[in-house]
Design a protein around this motif. Structure first.
Motif, PDB file in Angstrom:
ATOM      1  N   SER A 134     -16.228  22.652 -25.794  1.00  9.63           N
ATOM      2  CA  SER A 134     -17.688  22.655 -25.719  1.00  9.63           C
ATOM      3  C   SER A 134     -18.297  21.503 -26.521  1.00  9.63           C
ATOM      4  O   SER A 134     -19.471  21.171 -26.349  1.00  9.63           O
ATOM      5  N   MET A 135     -17.490  20.897 -27.413  1.00 10.03           N
ATOM      6  CA  MET A 135     -17.977  19.780 -28.203  1.00 10.03           C
ATOM      7  C   MET A 135     -17.807  18.448 -27.472  1.00 10.03           C
ATOM      8  O   MET A 135     -18.254  17.410 -27.962  1.00 10.03           O
ATOM      9  N   GLU A 136     -17.174  18.458 -26.307  1.00  8.87           N
ATOM     10  CA  GLU A 136     -16.966  17.218 -25.561  1.00  8.87           C
ATOM     11  C   GLU A 136     -18.284  16.718 -24.947  1.00  8.87           C
ATOM     12  O   GLU A 136     -19.156  17.521 -24.581  1.00  8.87           O
ATOM     13  N   VAL A 137     -18.413  15.438 -24.836  1.00  8.20           N
ATOM     14  CA  VAL A 137     -19.611  14.821 -24.257  1.00  8.20           C
ATOM     15  C   VAL A 137     -19.190  13.925 -23.096  1.00  8.20           C
ATOM     16  O   VAL A 137     -18.241  13.145 -23.209  1.00  8.20           O
ATOM     17  N   MET A 138     -19.879  14.061 -21.985  1.00  3.88           N
ATOM     18  CA  MET A 138     -19.563  13.254 -20.808  1.00  3.88           C
ATOM     19  C   MET A 138     -19.789  11.774 -21.108  1.00  3.88           C
ATOM     20  O   MET A 138     -20.789  11.399 -21.715  1.00  3.88           O
ATOM     21  N   PRO A 139     -18.862  10.898 -20.679  1.00  3.74           N
ATOM     22  CA  PRO A 139     -19.049   9.454 -20.886  1.00  3.74           C
ATOM     23  C   PRO A 139     -20.324   8.963 -20.193  1.00  3.74           C
ATOM     24  O   PRO A 139     -20.744   9.522 -19.172  1.00  3.74           O
ATOM     25  N   ASP A 140     -20.916   7.940 -20.752  1.00  5.08           N
ATOM     26  CA  ASP A 140     -22.124   7.358 -20.156  1.00  5.08           C
ATOM     27  C   ASP A 140     -21.705   6.331 -19.097  1.00  5.08           C
ATOM     28  O   ASP A 140     -21.474   5.163 -19.387  1.00  5.08           O
TER      29      ASP A 140
END
Length: 227
Positions: free
Chosen positions: A11-17
């Protein structure tokens, strides 16, 4: 091939921009014939989101397994402690001839575990909704007090599968102190959810329902941390 165990909460992962200029430059070589950059980026986002949801579900499943392992370890420790106490008492008995003999068939309870009310457990057995309050420490304490004031022999008629059967009154009597889910603190929810999921499993709920609810709680907890 077994899945690789996750080491951290996804849940701490962030999608790459994918939309930044540097990324778009790198993606130029991946464009297929007649494919636009927007289509390529959207495809990458969809693939990332799919994998992310799979990792979230796996993480929730891992947490459930770890909780079950911890409970089993606690049970074994309590069993070992019970046996140790019985051994100590059996050795001490000959030194006190005036005392009555021990009842070897009687189990010694070393730990009293909180238990939800019969009403809440009966709701789960019927695959019905029941408030989270019943699985909080306060709800279990309320159930314990109610059990001491309600006769175990008191029965009430109930209709099950078009048949009238008699069941204990406690199984149909909701608590007058119940607190709605929306009014519970997040700390109360966090404590109650573990007991709820365990009782759902004991009541025979389908695994996919338990996993889905477990995932929901973890997503809510993750959202709360980011606020």
């Amino acid at each position: 091939m077994p899945r690789q165990r996750l080491d951290r909460d996804p849940s701490m992962e962030v999608m790459p921009d994918y939309n930044n200029e540097a990324m778009r430059t790198l993606l130029q070589d991946r464009l297929k014939d007649r494919e636009t950059m927007e289509q390529l980026i959207q495809g990458l986002k969809d693939d990332w989101e799919t994998c992310h949801q799979e990792r979230m579900a796996q993480w929730a499943e891992q947490q459930g397994e770890e909780n079950a392992e911890a409970e089993e370890a606690q049970r074994l420790r309590e069993e070992e402690e019970r046996r140790r106490l019985e051994d100590e008492r059996s050795w001490a008995a000959p030194k006190k001839p005036k005392l009555k003999g021990l009842s070897t068939n009687k189990l010694v309870v070393t730990v009293s575990m909180p238990r939800p009310s019969s009403y809440a457990l009966n709701k789960l057995k019927q695959f019905d909704y029941v408030e989270l309050y019943y699985f909080t420490p306060e709800g279990c304490k309320d159930a314990s007090c109610a059990d001491r004031t309600t006769s175990n022999n008191a029965l009430a008629p109930a209709c099950i599968d078009d048949q009238v059967v008699f069941q204990p009154v406690a199984a149909h009597k909701p608590s007058s102190k119940v607190v709605m889910d929306a009014d519970l603190t997040w700390n109360e929810v966090s404590v109650a959810k573990t007991s709820l999921l365990k009782c759902m499993q004991d009541a025979g709920w389908p695994e996919e329902h338990i996993t889905a609810l477990s995932t929901f709680f973890y997503e809510q907890q993750s959202s709360d941390k980011t606020v």
